[in-house]
Design a protein around this motif. Structure first.
Motif, PDB file in Angstrom:
ATOM      1  N   ARG A 213      49.354 140.158  75.136  1.00 48.49           N
ATOM      2  CA  ARG A 213      50.705 140.484  75.588  1.00 48.49           C
ATOM      3  C   ARG A 213      50.770 141.964  75.931  1.00 48.49           C
ATOM      4  O   ARG A 213      50.359 142.818  75.139  1.00 48.49           O
ATOM      5  CB  ARG A 213      51.725 140.161  74.494  1.00 48.49           C
ATOM      6  CG  ARG A 213      53.136 140.674  74.764  1.00 48.49           C
ATOM      7  CD  ARG A 213      53.730 140.072  76.022  1.00 48.49           C
ATOM      8  NE  ARG A 213      54.109 138.675  75.846  1.00 48.49           N
ATOM      9  CZ  ARG A 213      54.371 137.850  76.859  1.00 48.49           C
ATOM     10  NH1 ARG A 213      54.247 138.289  78.110  1.00 48.49           N
ATOM     11  NH2 ARG A 213      54.714 136.596  76.630  1.00 48.49           N
ATOM     12  N   ASP A 214      51.272 142.269  77.106  1.00 45.28           N
ATOM     13  CA  ASP A 214      51.470 143.647  77.540  1.00 45.28           C
ATOM     14  C   ASP A 214      52.968 143.944  77.538  1.00 45.28           C
ATOM     15  O   ASP A 214      53.772 143.128  77.993  1.00 45.28           O
ATOM     16  CB  ASP A 214      50.892 143.826  78.947  1.00 45.28           C
ATOM     17  CG  ASP A 214      50.789 145.278  79.371  1.00 45.28           C
ATOM     18  OD1 ASP A 214      50.579 146.135  78.493  1.00 45.28           O
ATOM     19  OD2 ASP A 214      50.897 145.551  80.581  1.00 45.28           O
ATOM     20  N   HIS A 215      53.343 145.084  77.016  1.00 45.58           N
ATOM     21  CA  HIS A 215      54.744 145.517  76.999  1.00 45.58           C
ATOM     22  C   HIS A 215      55.665 144.467  76.386  1.00 45.58           C
ATOM     23  O   HIS A 215      56.682 144.081  76.968  1.00 45.58           O
ATOM     24  CB  HIS A 215      55.214 145.883  78.409  1.00 45.58           C
ATOM     25  CG  HIS A 215      54.494 147.053  78.998  1.00 45.58           C
ATOM     26  ND1 HIS A 215      54.665 148.339  78.532  1.00 45.58           N
ATOM     27  CD2 HIS A 215      53.575 147.125  79.995  1.00 45.58           C
ATOM     28  CE1 HIS A 215      53.886 149.158  79.222  1.00 45.58           C
ATOM     29  NE2 HIS A 215      53.207 148.442  80.107  1.00 45.58           N
TER      30      HIS A 215
ATOM     31  N   PHE B   5      44.523 149.556  69.415  1.00 44.39           N
ATOM     32  CA  PHE B   5      44.731 150.504  70.504  1.00 44.39           C
ATOM     33  C   PHE B   5      46.063 151.227  70.362  1.00 44.39           C
ATOM     34  O   PHE B   5      47.060 150.644  69.925  1.00 44.39           O
ATOM     35  CB  PHE B   5      44.726 149.791  71.862  1.00 44.39           C
ATOM     36  CG  PHE B   5      43.460 149.056  72.175  1.00 44.39           C
ATOM     37  CD1 PHE B   5      42.255 149.734  72.297  1.00 44.39           C
ATOM     38  CD2 PHE B   5      43.465 147.683  72.351  1.00 44.39           C
ATOM     39  CE1 PHE B   5      41.085 149.055  72.591  1.00 44.39           C
ATOM     40  CE2 PHE B   5      42.305 146.990  72.651  1.00 44.39           C
ATOM     41  CZ  PHE B   5      41.108 147.680  72.767  1.00 44.39           C
ATOM     42  N   VAL B   6      46.049 152.485  70.777  1.00 46.04           N
ATOM     43  CA  VAL B   6      47.273 153.271  70.896  1.00 46.04           C
ATOM     44  C   VAL B   6      47.351 153.777  72.331  1.00 46.04           C
ATOM     45  O   VAL B   6      46.390 154.355  72.850  1.00 46.04           O
ATOM     46  CB  VAL B   6      47.284 154.456  69.917  1.00 46.04           C
ATOM     47  CG1 VAL B   6      48.515 155.335  70.165  1.00 46.04           C
ATOM     48  CG2 VAL B   6      47.271 153.962  68.478  1.00 46.04           C
ATOM     49  N   VAL B   7      48.483 153.543  72.971  1.00 51.30           N
ATOM     50  CA  VAL B   7      48.679 153.985  74.350  1.00 51.30           C
ATOM     51  C   VAL B   7      49.158 155.431  74.348  1.00 51.30           C
ATOM     52  O   VAL B   7      50.124 155.769  73.660  1.00 51.30           O
ATOM     53  CB  VAL B   7      49.711 153.106  75.076  1.00 51.30           C
ATOM     54  CG1 VAL B   7      49.883 153.577  76.519  1.00 51.30           C
ATOM     55  CG2 VAL B   7      49.296 151.646  75.029  1.00 51.30           C
ATOM     56  N   ALA B   8      48.478 156.266  75.099  1.00 49.06           N
ATOM     57  CA  ALA B   8      48.905 157.653  75.282  1.00 49.06           C
ATOM     58  C   ALA B   8      49.087 157.909  76.771  1.00 49.06           C
ATOM     59  O   ALA B   8      48.620 157.141  77.617  1.00 49.06           O
ATOM     60  CB  ALA B   8      47.873 158.614  74.702  1.00 49.06           C
ATOM     61  N   GLN B   9      49.762 158.995  77.078  1.00 51.32           N
ATOM     62  CA  GLN B   9      49.897 159.404  78.470  1.00 51.32           C
ATOM     63  C   GLN B   9      48.606 160.107  78.883  1.00 51.32           C
ATOM     64  O   GLN B   9      48.235 161.131  78.310  1.00 51.32           O
ATOM     65  CB  GLN B   9      51.093 160.334  78.641  1.00 51.32           C
ATOM     66  CG  GLN B   9      52.413 159.726  78.194  1.00 51.32           C
ATOM     67  CD  GLN B   9      52.698 158.402  78.858  1.00 51.32           C
ATOM     68  OE1 GLN B   9      52.703 158.297  80.081  1.00 51.32           O
ATOM     69  NE2 GLN B   9      52.917 157.366  78.062  1.00 51.32           N
TER      70      GLN B   9
ATOM     71  N   GLY C  72      48.763 131.337  70.784  1.00 48.57           N
ATOM     72  CA  GLY C  72      47.375 131.759  70.662  1.00 48.57           C
ATOM     73  C   GLY C  72      47.028 133.098  71.274  1.00 48.57           C
ATOM     74  O   GLY C  72      45.849 133.375  71.527  1.00 48.57           O
ATOM     75  N   PHE C  73      48.020 133.964  71.505  1.00 45.86           N
ATOM     76  CA  PHE C  73      47.698 135.315  71.973  1.00 45.86           C
ATOM     77  C   PHE C  73      46.844 136.009  70.917  1.00 45.86           C
ATOM     78  O   PHE C  73      47.095 135.897  69.719  1.00 45.86           O
ATOM     79  CB  PHE C  73      48.975 136.121  72.220  1.00 45.86           C
ATOM     80  CG  PHE C  73      49.589 135.908  73.576  1.00 45.86           C
ATOM     81  CD1 PHE C  73      49.788 136.975  74.435  1.00 45.86           C
ATOM     82  CD2 PHE C  73      49.977 134.645  73.994  1.00 45.86           C
ATOM     83  CE1 PHE C  73      50.361 136.793  75.688  1.00 45.86           C
ATOM     84  CE2 PHE C  73      50.549 134.446  75.242  1.00 45.86           C
ATOM     85  CZ  PHE C  73      50.742 135.518  76.095  1.00 45.86           C
ATOM     86  N   GLN C  74      45.847 136.752  71.383  1.00 44.06           N
ATOM     87  CA  GLN C  74      44.911 137.406  70.466  1.00 44.06           C
ATOM     88  C   GLN C  74      45.253 138.869  70.201  1.00 44.06           C
ATOM     89  O   GLN C  74      44.774 139.461  69.236  1.00 44.06           O
ATOM     90  CB  GLN C  74      43.491 137.283  71.032  1.00 44.06           C
ATOM     91  CG  GLN C  74      42.995 135.845  71.062  1.00 44.06           C
ATOM     92  CD  GLN C  74      41.965 135.608  72.147  1.00 44.06           C
ATOM     93  OE1 GLN C  74      42.273 135.619  73.332  1.00 44.06           O
ATOM     94  NE2 GLN C  74      40.721 135.403  71.743  1.00 44.06           N
ATOM     95  N   LEU C  75      46.057 139.456  71.072  1.00 41.89           N
ATOM     96  CA  LEU C  75      46.507 140.838  70.886  1.00 41.89           C
ATOM     97  C   LEU C  75      47.909 140.958  71.459  1.00 41.89           C
ATOM     98  O   LEU C  75      48.200 140.391  72.516  1.00 41.89           O
ATOM     99  CB  LEU C  75      45.565 141.821  71.580  1.00 41.89           C
ATOM    100  CG  LEU C  75      45.944 143.311  71.513  1.00 41.89           C
ATOM    101  CD1 LEU C  75      44.693 144.179  71.346  1.00 41.89           C
ATOM    102  CD2 LEU C  75      46.705 143.765  72.764  1.00 41.89           C
ATOM    103  N   VAL C  76      48.776 141.685  70.756  1.00 42.34           N
ATOM    104  CA  VAL C  76      50.116 141.940  71.277  1.00 42.34           C
ATOM    105  C   VAL C  76      50.356 143.441  71.338  1.00 42.34           C
ATOM    106  O   VAL C  76      50.038 144.179  70.402  1.00 42.34           O
ATOM    107  CB  VAL C  76      51.220 141.249  70.443  1.00 42.34           C
ATOM    108  CG1 VAL C  76      51.114 139.738  70.568  1.00 42.34           C
ATOM    109  CG2 VAL C  76      51.187 141.672  68.988  1.00 42.34           C
TER     110      VAL C  76
ATOM    111  N   GLU D  23      48.364 146.510  69.656  1.00 45.90           N
ATOM    112  CA  GLU D  23      48.356 147.717  70.480  1.00 45.90           C
ATOM    113  C   GLU D  23      49.763 148.278  70.392  1.00 45.90           C
ATOM    114  O   GLU D  23      50.736 147.518  70.423  1.00 45.90           O
ATOM    115  CB  GLU D  23      48.012 147.358  71.926  1.00 45.90           C
ATOM    116  CG  GLU D  23      48.173 148.485  72.933  1.00 45.90           C
ATOM    117  CD  GLU D  23      47.884 148.029  74.359  1.00 45.90           C
ATOM    118  OE1 GLU D  23      48.410 148.663  75.298  1.00 45.90           O
ATOM    119  OE2 GLU D  23      47.144 147.044  74.538  1.00 45.90           O
ATOM    120  N   ILE D  24      49.890 149.590  70.256  1.00 39.93           N
ATOM    121  CA  ILE D  24      51.227 150.162  70.132  1.00 39.93           C
ATOM    122  C   ILE D  24      51.458 151.250  71.179  1.00 39.93           C
ATOM    123  O   ILE D  24      50.524 151.915  71.633  1.00 39.93           O
ATOM    124  CB  ILE D  24      51.486 150.741  68.721  1.00 39.93           C
ATOM    125  CG1 ILE D  24      50.508 151.875  68.396  1.00 39.93           C
ATOM    126  CG2 ILE D  24      51.412 149.639  67.667  1.00 39.93           C
ATOM    127  CD1 ILE D  24      50.836 152.614  67.095  1.00 39.93           C
TER     128      ILE D  24
END
Length: 384
Positions: free
Chosen positions: A85-87, A202-206, A119-123, A165-166
């Motif tokens: 899942r993205d966003h 994962f951590v999202v950065a600019q 069954g999503f493996q990452l959100v 992922e955040i």
């Protein structure tokens, strides 16, 4: 190497490329590339693209969350694609625009629960938005921890393993200021560990990457040395705190910039709009080749009238109506009218022994493979 025997939990430890599932053709193209190179790719579905019917649905193939997962598992090689899942988060679906805080959080929780059940493996938990705007950092972090805890507990109750992922900032052309980013990261990770929650992968950065129109306008292109220095510090901060750095909006980058991100410590990057545009341009080329002028005119019209191009435009843009239609084309692939247009193109292709979808997939593959080769090289045997 083949990934057929690799557990999904181990796949994320390799360099990961996240690909937006813009259409069935994108999914099929990604499955082939992952199988060809022996590495998994992440399918990163946003809530606008794929969502449960009761929460408003999405524009990609009219798939519900469960239907999307079922299609990937049925049509693609085992373990080639990781479903992500993205966003995910409040106000990330158009139906939530006018919702108050409590209702938006409730809606996003229902979305995450359906992801996990399916069954999503990452959100990806993204709390950067607020009703009609961008959320303040403190509030974004509070919401993130609340959603994270709920998703973790919900998955555990179902006996599922879900990775995280955040992100808590809206996309910018510049990079994060490393000391400030490090402090915010420390705060959110401490909040998670205090509640005995696992760290995110994962951590999202600019990272100086941002898409407008069909170009990456981020500072990675205009100030590469400064961006490189900042990303190295951001990656170091992530590594020291036990997480991996992820870059969003990595579309339309030349090979050397893709490689630079990897060398600087970026562990994963996402691409999506470029693939929708690649398939749209390929469809337009086919319609022109077979002189399907009425279908071409109608396709460009419905794409333009969708207004889906608006969010991607530069200030004072000089783009033509046709340019805007190309940007928005993939948003209307799932409509009945577009399917009729594609049927006409498919009939024309069949008369000369070609398949429309395979032609479109080949153009998507070219874009995706550029990122795979620039990031990890030719790591597997050819299977095609």
């Amino acid at each position: 190497m083949s990934n057929s025997s690799v557990k999904p939990t181990e796949m994320f430890r390799h360099f990961s490329l996240g690909v937006g599932p813009m259409s069935k053709n994108t999914v099929q193209a990604c499955g082939r590339i992952a199988n060809r190179h022996g590495i998994p790719l992440m399918l990163i579905a946003s809530r606008r693209q794929v969502e449960s019917k009761k929460l408003g649905g999405g524009y990609v193939e009219n798939w519900t969350t469960r239907e999307f997962c079922e299609y990937v598992r049925k049509e693609c090689p085992p373990n080639s694609l990781l479903i992500c899942r993205d966003h995910g988060g409040p106000w990330q679906h158009p139906s939530e625009t006018e919702l108050d805080d409590e209702s938006a959080m409730k809606s996003s929780l229902a979305s995450f629960e359906e992801d996990i059940r399916s069954g999503f493996q990452l959100v990806h938990i993204d709390t950067s938005l607020e009703r009609r705007g961008v959320a303040q950092t403190k509030k974004a972090l509070q919401r993130l921890v609340e959603l994270y805890a709920h998703c973790h507990d919900f998955a555990r109750a179902l006996g599922r393993s879900v990775h995280f992922e955040i992100g808590f900032e809206d996309q910018s052309v510049d990079t994060d200021y490393p000391p400030e980013f490090s402090d915010k990261l420390h705060d959110v990770l401490k909040n998670l560990t205090d509640r005995k929650l696992p760290l995110p992968l994962f951590v999202v950065a600019q990272t100086g990457t941002k898409i407008l129109e069909t170009e990456n306008v981020g500072a990675i292109k205009s100030a590469p040395l400064a961006v490189r220095h900042s990303i190295e510090q951001l990656a170091k901060s992530c590594s020291e705190q036990g997480v991996a750095l992820k870059a969003h909006n990595a579309d339309y980058l030349p090979t050397e910039k893709i490689s630079m991100l990897k060398r600087c410590g970026v562990s994963s990057m996402n691409i999506a709009p470029e693939l929708g545009v690649a398939e749209t341009r390929a469809l337009v080329a086919v319609l022109k080749e077979f002189n399907l002028n009425a279908q071409l005119e109608r396709f460009l019209q419905i794409a333009f009238e969708s207004l889906a191009w608006k969010k991607w435009m530069k200030p004072n843009s000089q783009a033509s109506d046709a340019d805007r239609a190309i940007i928005a084309g993939h948003y209307v692939f799932g409509t009945e009218e577009c399917r009729a247009i594609k049927d006409a193109a498919e009939s024309a292709c069949c008369r000369i022994g070609k398949t429309l979808d395979r032609l479109l997939q080949s153009k998507v593959e070219e874009s995706v493979e550029r990122y795979v080769l620039a990031s990890v090289g030719n790591v597997g045997a050819k299977h095609d």
